[in-house]
Design a protein around this motif. Structure first.
Motif: not given
Length: 339
Positions: A308-313
């Protein structure tokens, strides 16, 4: 302002107090202040962005203390305190450990003088845990992740990171044998193959013997590395272990691991939980179920980051906010504000 930091240990000596006071001095310089460090530690007087005075005489030490707008002492060192016996001026006292909580109350002990010093001082503690231990009014000024040796170039992206690292003194209280005794469980729970050990200490022969005998497959001993090399190891590890069995005053290695991008699995002893806060995966060392649960949470969190790119951000933003609490500039602001 003129700032004087008085410390019994300083660079090039190795240790948390020496490093912390050097970073604090540099932080005051960046804030535009005139800084002098006085110390009884041997070493060079040049090569710093501030003045370093080693083993000053009584008259010179008294003059520097008198001229300073803010005077800060590192721990209860009587060797550098004596001019204040004859001066009426405010000063700060930084407690890097809970030693002040164990002072003798005997009328025949020099600890009576140390207690008097504490009552006169503006007390700064490295963690709320230490503040509770020493039992005097205080301000919490945490140590900091050293911004000089952890750079963005060292921090690998989550998908490129692998395995785990342990950084610290190789002593029983640091939990290295606790970790090795559970290495098979750790490998399976986290889905990793290797553990890199960085550090030195009395347990080094025991650890090297276990590795040589094949008792801990996948474990490598890297020895004692410098700050930059250590940061690189943290920067490529998926997980960093801080399994201390004693009540850590704080635990700067946990903050530095977080700054280097590793997921931190740490014990709940002492001031350690104050380092990573909700971003760490804490466990109670005497509860096997707690340890296994922390491993499971850490693996699940990493798996979320991988997909998840959202989780990384969101995690990057939360990490940046957490690290800002330990910036040298924040310590400078709190110390000046206390006076």
């Amino acid at each position: 302002m003129k700032i004087c930091i008085s410390t019994y240990t300083f660079l090039p000596e190795i240790g948390g107090v020496a490093t912390t006071e050097s970073v604090l001095a540099a932080g005051f310089v960046r804030a535009g202040h005139d800084v002098t460090v006085v110390t009884t530690a041997p070493g060079p007087a040049t090569g710093y962005d501030y003045r370093v005075l080693r083993n000053p005489g009584s008259l010179e030490l008294t003059r520097i203390y008198a001229e300073a707008d803010i005077l800060i002492l590192a721990n209860l060192s009587l060797k550098l305190f004596y001019p204040l016996l004859f001066m009426r001026r405010p000063f700060g006292l930084r407690h890097h450990s809970e030693s002040a909580a164990h002072l003798s109350r005997s009328w025949f002990s020099v600890d009576l003088l140390r207690r008097w010093i504490m009552r006169r001082a503006v007390n700064f503690v490295t963690s709320a845990f230490i503040g509770r231990k020493i039992g005097v009014p205080h301000h919490v000024v945490h140590p900091f992740a050293n911004p000089e040796h952890i750079t963005s170039a060292m921090v690998m992206p989550v998908e490129a990171r692998r395995d785990a690292v342990f950084v610290g003194r190789l002593e029983e209280e640091k939990g290295i044998l606790y970790l090795l005794d559970r290495w098979s469980l750790v490998r399976e729970a986290l889905g990793i193959e290797e553990l890199w050990i960085v550090g030195d200490g009395s347990l080094r022969p025991e650890i090297e013997a276990r590795i040589a005998a094949g008792r801990v497959p996948g474990v490598s001993y890297l020895g004692r590395l410098n700050l930059e090399e250590t940061a690189k190891e943290m920067g490529r590890a998926a997980y960093s272990f801080v399994p201390s069995l004693w009540e850590e005053p704080f635990g700067a290695v946990a903050i530095e691991s977080l700054a280097a991008g590793a997921l931190v699995i740490l014990s709940d002893r002492g001031g350690l939980p104050e380092t990573t806060g909700d971003l760490g995966f804490a466990f109670a060392p005497d509860d096997s179920g707690s340890f296994e649960a922390a491993l499971g949470r850490a693996r699940h969190f990493r798996e979320d980051l991988l997909v998840s790119a959202e989780a990384r951000a969101a995690y990057a933003d939360a990490t940046a906010r957490r690290l800002a609490k330990f910036a040298p500039e924040e310590a400078v602001r709190k110390i000046i504000g206390a006076f």
